[in-house]
Design an enzyme around this catalytic site. Structure first.
Site, PDB file in Angstrom:
ATOM      1  N   HIS A 110     -34.717   7.429 -13.206  1.00 39.82           N
ATOM      2  CA  HIS A 110     -35.506   7.934 -12.079  1.00 39.82           C
ATOM      3  C   HIS A 110     -36.932   7.403 -12.234  1.00 39.82           C
ATOM      4  O   HIS A 110     -37.218   6.652 -13.184  1.00 39.82           O
ATOM      5  CB  HIS A 110     -35.461   9.469 -12.025  1.00 39.82           C
ATOM      6  CG  HIS A 110     -35.782  10.138 -13.333  1.00 39.82           C
ATOM      7  ND1 HIS A 110     -37.027  10.079 -13.899  1.00 39.82           N
ATOM      8  CD2 HIS A 110     -35.011  10.840 -14.204  1.00 39.82           C
ATOM      9  CE1 HIS A 110     -37.021  10.739 -15.037  1.00 39.82           C
ATOM     10  NE2 HIS A 110     -35.809  11.202 -15.259  1.00 39.82           N
ATOM     11  N   ARG A 167     -31.412  15.696 -15.657  1.00 37.27           N
ATOM     12  CA  ARG A 167     -30.655  16.949 -15.619  1.00 37.27           C
ATOM     13  C   ARG A 167     -30.929  17.780 -14.357  1.00 37.27           C
ATOM     14  O   ARG A 167     -30.244  18.779 -14.149  1.00 37.27           O
ATOM     15  CB  ARG A 167     -30.951  17.782 -16.877  1.00 37.27           C
ATOM     16  CG  ARG A 167     -30.313  17.201 -18.136  1.00 37.27           C
ATOM     17  CD  ARG A 167     -30.424  18.147 -19.323  1.00 37.27           C
ATOM     18  NE  ARG A 167     -29.574  17.748 -20.428  1.00 37.27           N
ATOM     19  CZ  ARG A 167     -29.990  17.119 -21.529  1.00 37.27           C
ATOM     20  NH1 ARG A 167     -31.263  16.790 -21.660  1.00 37.27           N
ATOM     21  NH2 ARG A 167     -29.144  16.807 -22.492  1.00 37.27           N
ATOM     22  N   GLY A 193     -39.532   8.624 -13.411  1.00 37.90           N
ATOM     23  CA  GLY A 193     -40.142   8.900 -14.718  1.00 37.90           C
ATOM     24  C   GLY A 193     -39.865   7.754 -15.689  1.00 37.90           C
ATOM     25  O   GLY A 193     -40.778   7.209 -16.320  1.00 37.90           O
ATOM     26  N   HIS A 194     -38.579   7.368 -15.763  1.00 37.34           N
ATOM     27  CA  HIS A 194     -38.220   6.241 -16.635  1.00 37.34           C
ATOM     28  C   HIS A 194     -38.929   4.962 -16.168  1.00 37.34           C
ATOM     29  O   HIS A 194     -39.432   4.183 -16.977  1.00 37.34           O
ATOM     30  CB  HIS A 194     -36.713   5.981 -16.583  1.00 37.34           C
ATOM     31  CG  HIS A 194     -35.858   7.112 -17.052  1.00 37.34           C
ATOM     32  ND1 HIS A 194     -35.087   7.858 -16.204  1.00 37.34           N
ATOM     33  CD2 HIS A 194     -35.639   7.622 -18.291  1.00 37.34           C
ATOM     34  CE1 HIS A 194     -34.417   8.767 -16.890  1.00 37.34           C
ATOM     35  NE2 HIS A 194     -34.745   8.658 -18.163  1.00 37.34           N
ATOM     36  N   GLY A 232     -30.466   6.559 -19.690  1.00 38.12           N
ATOM     37  CA  GLY A 232     -29.961   6.121 -18.391  1.00 38.12           C
ATOM     38  C   GLY A 232     -30.067   7.191 -17.317  1.00 38.12           C
ATOM     39  O   GLY A 232     -30.770   8.180 -17.461  1.00 38.12           O
ATOM     40  N   TYR A 233     -29.331   6.971 -16.205  1.00 42.39           N
ATOM     41  CA  TYR A 233     -29.443   7.774 -14.987  1.00 42.39           C
ATOM     42  C   TYR A 233     -30.922   7.794 -14.588  1.00 42.39           C
ATOM     43  O   TYR A 233     -31.559   8.832 -14.465  1.00 42.39           O
ATOM     44  CB  TYR A 233     -28.878   9.190 -15.178  1.00 42.39           C
ATOM     45  CG  TYR A 233     -28.330   9.743 -13.883  1.00 42.39           C
ATOM     46  CD1 TYR A 233     -27.196   9.185 -13.310  1.00 42.39           C
ATOM     47  CD2 TYR A 233     -28.958  10.780 -13.211  1.00 42.39           C
ATOM     48  CE1 TYR A 233     -26.693   9.643 -12.112  1.00 42.39           C
ATOM     49  CE2 TYR A 233     -28.473  11.253 -12.009  1.00 42.39           C
ATOM     50  CZ  TYR A 233     -27.331  10.680 -11.466  1.00 42.39           C
ATOM     51  OH  TYR A 233     -26.844  11.146 -10.269  1.00 42.39           O
ATOM     52  N   VAL A 238     -43.978  12.181 -14.658  1.00 42.34           N
ATOM     53  CA  VAL A 238     -43.848  11.943 -13.211  1.00 42.34           C
ATOM     54  C   VAL A 238     -43.141  13.157 -12.606  1.00 42.34           C
ATOM     55  O   VAL A 238     -42.126  13.623 -13.143  1.00 42.34           O
ATOM     56  CB  VAL A 238     -43.047  10.652 -12.932  1.00 42.34           C
ATOM     57  CG1 VAL A 238     -42.841  10.453 -11.436  1.00 42.34           C
ATOM     58  CG2 VAL A 238     -43.760   9.449 -13.541  1.00 42.34           C
ATOM     59  N   ASP A 283     -41.206  14.956 -22.547  1.00 40.82           N
ATOM     60  CA  ASP A 283     -40.539  15.477 -23.743  1.00 40.82           C
ATOM     61  C   ASP A 283     -41.577  15.530 -24.856  1.00 40.82           C
ATOM     62  O   ASP A 283     -41.621  14.668 -25.743  1.00 40.82           O
ATOM     63  CB  ASP A 283     -39.348  14.579 -24.087  1.00 40.82           C
ATOM     64  CG  ASP A 283     -38.318  14.575 -22.970  1.00 40.82           C
ATOM     65  OD1 ASP A 283     -37.571  15.558 -22.860  1.00 40.82           O
ATOM     66  OD2 ASP A 283     -38.300  13.630 -22.156  1.00 40.82           O
ATOM     67  N   GLN A 326     -44.428  11.892 -21.905  1.00 38.70           N
ATOM     68  CA  GLN A 326     -45.055  13.163 -22.315  1.00 38.70           C
ATOM     69  C   GLN A 326     -44.179  14.332 -21.888  1.00 38.70           C
ATOM     70  O   GLN A 326     -44.267  15.422 -22.437  1.00 38.70           O
ATOM     71  CB  GLN A 326     -46.438  13.292 -21.676  1.00 38.70           C
ATOM     72  CG  GLN A 326     -47.454  12.342 -22.285  1.00 38.70           C
ATOM     73  CD  GLN A 326     -48.817  12.445 -21.620  1.00 38.70           C
ATOM     74  OE1 GLN A 326     -49.032  13.222 -20.690  1.00 38.70           O
ATOM     75  NE2 GLN A 326     -49.748  11.641 -22.091  1.00 38.70           N
TER      76      GLN A 326
HETATM   77  P1  AMP Z   1     -34.123  10.357 -21.312  1.00 43.44           P
HETATM   78  O1  AMP Z   1     -33.337   9.322 -20.577  1.00 43.44           O
HETATM   79  O2  AMP Z   1     -34.107  11.696 -20.658  1.00 43.44           O
HETATM   80  O3  AMP Z   1     -33.810  10.390 -22.788  1.00 43.44           O
HETATM   81  O4  AMP Z   1     -35.635   9.893 -21.217  1.00 43.44           O
HETATM   82  C1  AMP Z   1     -36.030   8.619 -21.667  1.00 43.44           C
HETATM   83  C2  AMP Z   1     -37.528   8.564 -21.710  1.00 43.44           C
HETATM   84  O5  AMP Z   1     -38.064   8.812 -20.409  1.00 43.44           O
HETATM   85  C3  AMP Z   1     -38.125   9.636 -22.639  1.00 43.44           C
HETATM   86  O6  AMP Z   1     -39.215   9.078 -23.372  1.00 43.44           O
HETATM   87  C4  AMP Z   1     -38.593  10.689 -21.669  1.00 43.44           C
HETATM   88  O7  AMP Z   1     -39.671  11.469 -22.161  1.00 43.44           O
HETATM   89  C5  AMP Z   1     -39.033   9.841 -20.493  1.00 43.44           C
HETATM   90  N1  AMP Z   1     -39.046  10.646 -19.259  1.00 43.44           N
HETATM   91  C6  AMP Z   1     -38.055  11.433 -18.781  1.00 43.44           C
HETATM   92  N2  AMP Z   1     -38.460  12.076 -17.658  1.00 43.44           N
HETATM   93  C7  AMP Z   1     -39.744  11.689 -17.431  1.00 43.44           C
HETATM   94  C8  AMP Z   1     -40.724  12.012 -16.438  1.00 43.44           C
HETATM   95  N3  AMP Z   1     -40.468  12.853 -15.446  1.00 43.44           N
HETATM   96  N4  AMP Z   1     -41.935  11.417 -16.521  1.00 43.44           N
HETATM   97  C9  AMP Z   1     -42.219  10.545 -17.532  1.00 43.44           C
HETATM   98  N5  AMP Z   1     -41.337  10.212 -18.501  1.00 43.44           N
HETATM   99  C10 AMP Z   1     -40.123  10.778 -18.456  1.00 43.44           C
END
Ligand code: AMP
EC number: 6.3.2.1
Length: 290
Positions: free
Chosen positions: A34, A188, A36-37, A31-32, A177, A151, A149
């Protein structure tokens, strides 16, 4: 878009979608949200017919002194973003009690991959990730699942888990992204002060230096990791955790660059620990596709 918070109801809805011949895509998140998600959700809509996004801050993947309690949350905003984008069919928002009704006696571990990079400072993190992703895979039974990618170690861990445990699931890695100045988008990043935010671009600048160095001619893992460390030290604000050149398959540091390679960096800025990476394929000393 339907919001579902129980495993039973989610299974029912996904089963019905599958019975209609839909290819099921899963995007796990904490969640939260952006951009990227949202790029993962967009990729899911392109490659699947029915898209499930999970939003779950998974306690198992946080260490005892980490930011579980402070992890940013804004479910209303997340739901509004997904609705506005229009690609998500079901958003799964379980409680901790729903996901872990009793303490887990089972866990999925990949010690060979977790001993490198982030695994050194977060020794139980990837065990928590692999365990919750494996639960989500069993709950949703997706045809295809999407991971960033950004992570890179997580992506390698999930790919390996799927291979080792024969999950009949295709794993798609989606490009990172970034903000206009190169900083990888991350939930974060809200922890950064304005001064730290200005210096946080050093991760991407160090990675780009290493990529450019590879393009210039023969080099070694040691030269690249030393160079990236020097760039971060000279910037003087962030505290280096690691800067490494590793095999994308084994995550072990490499000296000779060949095949799928990851340039990976982690830096502390005050309370935040930022990670970033570039994934390249090297063929005969050259970056493939360049
Ligand atoms: P998180 O909510 O941080 O656990 O991320 C969920 C998914 O979004 C994971 O597969 C992350 O790798 C992906 N993610 C997070 N930030 C980005 C980003 N800037 N660009 C692409 N994917 C992202």
């Amino acid at each position: 878009m339907q919001q579902i918070d129980t495993i039973d109801r989610l299974r029912e809805v996904v089963r019905a979608a599958r019975a209609e011949g839909n290819r099921i895509g899963l995007v796990p998140t904490m969640g939260y949200l952006h951009e990227g998600h949202l790029s993962l959700v967009e990729a899911a809509k392109r490659q699947a017919d029915f898209v499930v996004v999970s939003i779950f801050v998974n306690p198992l993947q946080f260490g005892p002194s980490e930011d579980l309690d402070k992890y940013p949350k804004d479910l209303e905003r997340d739901l509004a973003l997904l609705t506005q984008q229009g690609h998500c069919d079901v958003v799964f928002t379980p409680t901790v009690q729903e996901m872990y009704p009793t303490p887990m006696a089972t866990s999925v571990e990949l010690p060979e991959l977790a001993k490198f990079l982030c695994g050194k400072t977060r020794p139980t993190h990837f065990q928590g990730v692999a365990t919750v992703v494996s639960k989500l895979f069993h709950i949703v039974l997706p045809d295809v699942a999407f991971f960033g990618q950004k992570d890179g170690q997580q992506l390698a861990v999930i790919r390996r888990m799927v291979k080792d445990l024969n999950f009949p699931i295709e794993v798609v890695g989606v490009p990172t992204v970034r903000e206009a100045d190169g900083l990888a988008k991350s939930s974060r990043n809200v922890y950064l002060t304005p001064e730290e935010r200005a210096h946080a671009t050093i991760l991407y600048r160090a990675l780009c230096w290493a990529r450019d160095r590879i393009a210039k001619g023969p080099t070694s893992g040691r030269e690249l990791s030393d160079g990236m460390r020097k760039i971060i030290a000279e910037d003087g604000v962030g505290r280096l955790d690691y800067a490494e050149v590793v095999s994308m398959d084994t995550l072990a540091p490499i000296e000779r660059l060949e095949g799928p390679v990851m340039l990976a960096i982690a830096v502390y800025f005050g309370k935040a620990r930022l990670i970033d990476n570039l994934q390249l394929t090297i063929e005969n000393g050259r970056i493939a596709g360049s």
